[in-house]
Design a protein around this motif. Sequence first.
Motif, PDB file in Angstrom:
ATOM      1  N   THR A   1       0.849  -1.317   0.118  1.00 13.40           N
ATOM      2  CA  THR A   1      -0.089  -0.071   0.174  1.00 13.40           C
ATOM      3  C   THR A   1       0.844   1.338   0.169  1.00 13.40           C
ATOM      4  OG1 THR A   1      -0.378  -0.077   2.419  1.00 13.40           O
ATOM      5  CG2 THR A   1      -1.890  -1.239   1.193  1.00 13.40           C
ATOM      6  N   PHE A   2       0.344   2.314  -0.661  1.00 14.93           N
ATOM      7  CA  PHE A   2       1.005   3.747  -0.640  1.00 14.93           C
ATOM      8  C   PHE A   2       0.291   4.699   0.155  1.00 14.93           C
ATOM      9  CE2 PHE A   2       3.561   3.409  -4.674  1.00 14.93           C
ATOM     10  CZ  PHE A   2       3.895   1.965  -4.732  1.00 14.93           C
ATOM     11  N   GLU A   3       1.072   5.354   1.004  1.00 14.92           N
ATOM     12  CA  GLU A   3       0.200   6.293   1.840  1.00 14.92           C
ATOM     13  C   GLU A   3       0.725   7.508   1.873  1.00 14.92           C
ATOM     14  OE1 GLU A   3      -2.835   5.760   3.735  1.00 14.92           O
ATOM     15  OE2 GLU A   3      -2.875   3.723   3.610  1.00 14.92           O
TER      16      GLU A   3
ATOM     17  N   LYS B   1       1.989  10.332  -4.423  1.00 16.76           N
ATOM     18  CA  LYS B   1       2.025   8.704  -4.450  1.00 16.76           C
ATOM     19  C   LYS B   1       1.437   8.087  -5.584  1.00 16.76           C
ATOM     20  CE  LYS B   1      -1.691   9.069  -0.997  1.00 16.76           C
ATOM     21  NZ  LYS B   1      -2.391   8.724  -2.309  1.00 16.76           N
ATOM     22  N   SER B   2       0.365   8.863  -6.082  1.00 18.91           N
ATOM     23  CA  SER B   2      -0.798   7.965  -7.185  1.00 18.91           C
ATOM     24  C   SER B   2       0.229   7.835  -8.434  1.00 18.91           C
ATOM     25  CB  SER B   2      -1.861   8.858  -7.525  1.00 18.91           C
ATOM     26  OG  SER B   2      -2.448   9.165  -6.140  1.00 18.91           O
TER      27      SER B   2
ATOM     28  N   LEU C   1       3.240   5.523  -7.926  1.00 15.05           N
ATOM     29  CA  LEU C   1       2.540   4.161  -8.035  1.00 15.05           C
ATOM     30  C   LEU C   1       2.273   3.602  -9.377  1.00 15.05           C
ATOM     31  CD1 LEU C   1      -0.569   2.628  -5.811  1.00 15.05           C
ATOM     32  CD2 LEU C   1      -0.375   2.418  -8.250  1.00 15.05           C
ATOM     33  N   GLN C   2       1.888   4.361 -10.262  1.00 17.04           N
ATOM     34  CA  GLN C   2       1.778   3.984 -11.681  1.00 17.04           C
ATOM     35  C   GLN C   2       3.252   3.519 -12.193  1.00 17.04           C
ATOM     36  OE1 GLN C   2      -1.026   2.931 -13.120  1.00 17.04           O
ATOM     37  NE2 GLN C   2      -2.177   3.704 -11.493  1.00 17.04           N
TER      38      GLN C   2
ATOM     39  N   THR D   1      -2.879  -2.485 -10.099  1.00 15.36           N
ATOM     40  CA  THR D   1      -3.071  -1.378  -9.537  1.00 15.36           C
ATOM     41  C   THR D   1      -4.303  -0.984  -9.143  1.00 15.36           C
ATOM     42  OG1 THR D   1      -3.063   0.080 -11.499  1.00 15.36           O
ATOM     43  CG2 THR D   1      -0.752  -0.358 -10.718  1.00 15.36           C
TER      44      THR D   1
ATOM     45  N   ARG E   1      -6.954   1.722  -6.147  1.00 20.01           N
ATOM     46  CA  ARG E   1      -6.967   2.842  -5.217  1.00 20.01           C
ATOM     47  C   ARG E   1      -8.325   2.724  -4.146  1.00 20.01           C
ATOM     48  NH1 ARG E   1      -9.593   8.324  -7.837  1.00 20.01           N
ATOM     49  NH2 ARG E   1     -11.697   7.363  -8.442  1.00 20.01           N
TER      50      ARG E   1
ATOM     51  N   CYS F   1      -1.756  -0.739  -3.921  1.00 18.75           N
ATOM     52  CA  CYS F   1      -3.142  -0.150  -3.581  1.00 18.75           C
ATOM     53  C   CYS F   1      -2.877   1.323  -3.070  1.00 18.75           C
ATOM     54  CB  CYS F   1      -3.657  -0.891  -2.874  1.00 18.75           C
ATOM     55  SG  CYS F   1      -5.548  -0.134  -2.130  1.00 18.75           S
ATOM     56  N   ASP F   2      -3.382   2.346  -3.823  1.00 15.85           N
ATOM     57  CA  ASP F   2      -3.404   3.822  -3.460  1.00 15.85           C
ATOM     58  C   ASP F   2      -4.092   3.990  -1.938  1.00 15.85           C
ATOM     59  OD1 ASP F   2      -2.916   6.490  -3.266  1.00 15.85           O
ATOM     60  OD2 ASP F   2      -3.310   6.848  -5.562  1.00 15.85           O
ATOM     61  N   ARG F   3      -3.767   3.972  -1.014  1.00 15.07           N
ATOM     62  CA  ARG F   3      -4.321   4.182   0.372  1.00 15.07           C
ATOM     63  C   ARG F   3      -4.932   2.927   0.862  1.00 15.07           C
ATOM     64  NH1 ARG F   3      -4.351   9.307   2.084  1.00 15.07           N
ATOM     65  NH2 ARG F   3      -4.165  10.829   0.621  1.00 15.07           N
TER      66      ARG F   3
END
Length: 215
Positions: free
Chosen positions: A7-9, A16-17, A20-21, A36, A38, A94-96
């Motif tokens: 996860t990305f926080e 972060k978005s 992430l990509q 991917t 979110r 996962c974004d958040r």
Amino acid sequence: MLGQFITFEGGEGAGKSSVLQAVARQLEKNGYQVVTTREPGGIEIAEKIRNIILDRAHTTMDARTEALLYAAARRQHLIERVVPALKDGKIVLCDRFIDSSLAYQGYARGLGIEEVYQINQFAINDTMPDLTLFFDILPEEGLKRINMNHQREKNRLDLEKLSFHQNVYDAYKILLDRFNDRMVAVDASPKFEDVVEQSLTLILRHINVYNSTSK
Ligand code: TYD
């Protein structure tokens, strides 16, 4: 083999978005299968809940209602999107995820980290991330970046005062300490390519350690 849930926080404008990509493309080049997604959202039911939560007109939304809606969206997304991909052995970026609820609802809205953790336990049933990257940028820097990006539509949470975002930042620092077995900070202040590089290195290191201990 079970996949990896990463996860990305971070606060607003941490980048972060986009990171992430970029990280997903690099991992695919390295031969990994990547999904991917979110939060809140990622699938139809959860996207609908997202629209209710983030609607700028919903200024009367109660903090507990908000926390429960995030948890409901999380449950559906986990069951429909994350768990099947993990069963297929994929890397899910996962974004958040739960840490956003702990930071935003638990700490910044004042519901209590422990209380929000408990309602989320009902939703996730112990499915915690294997690795969480926290994109570390001071709130005033992050908000400056958002304001420079005119294409980005501002949602209900973007409109909160700086003190709210400062609290979110402080909360993530508490979480970094509490979940130091899975959570690491990425310095989000350098240029984009460097942040991608740092993130990729941490993820590949994690996967290699996982593979060497699960053999
Ligand atoms: P989004 O536009 O996706 O923002 P970002 O690009 O910063 O991720 O909006 C998501 C907003 O929802 C963001 O302000 C953080 C907030 N949020 C919570 O308050 N609790 C949660 O559990 C989640 C997942 C998000």
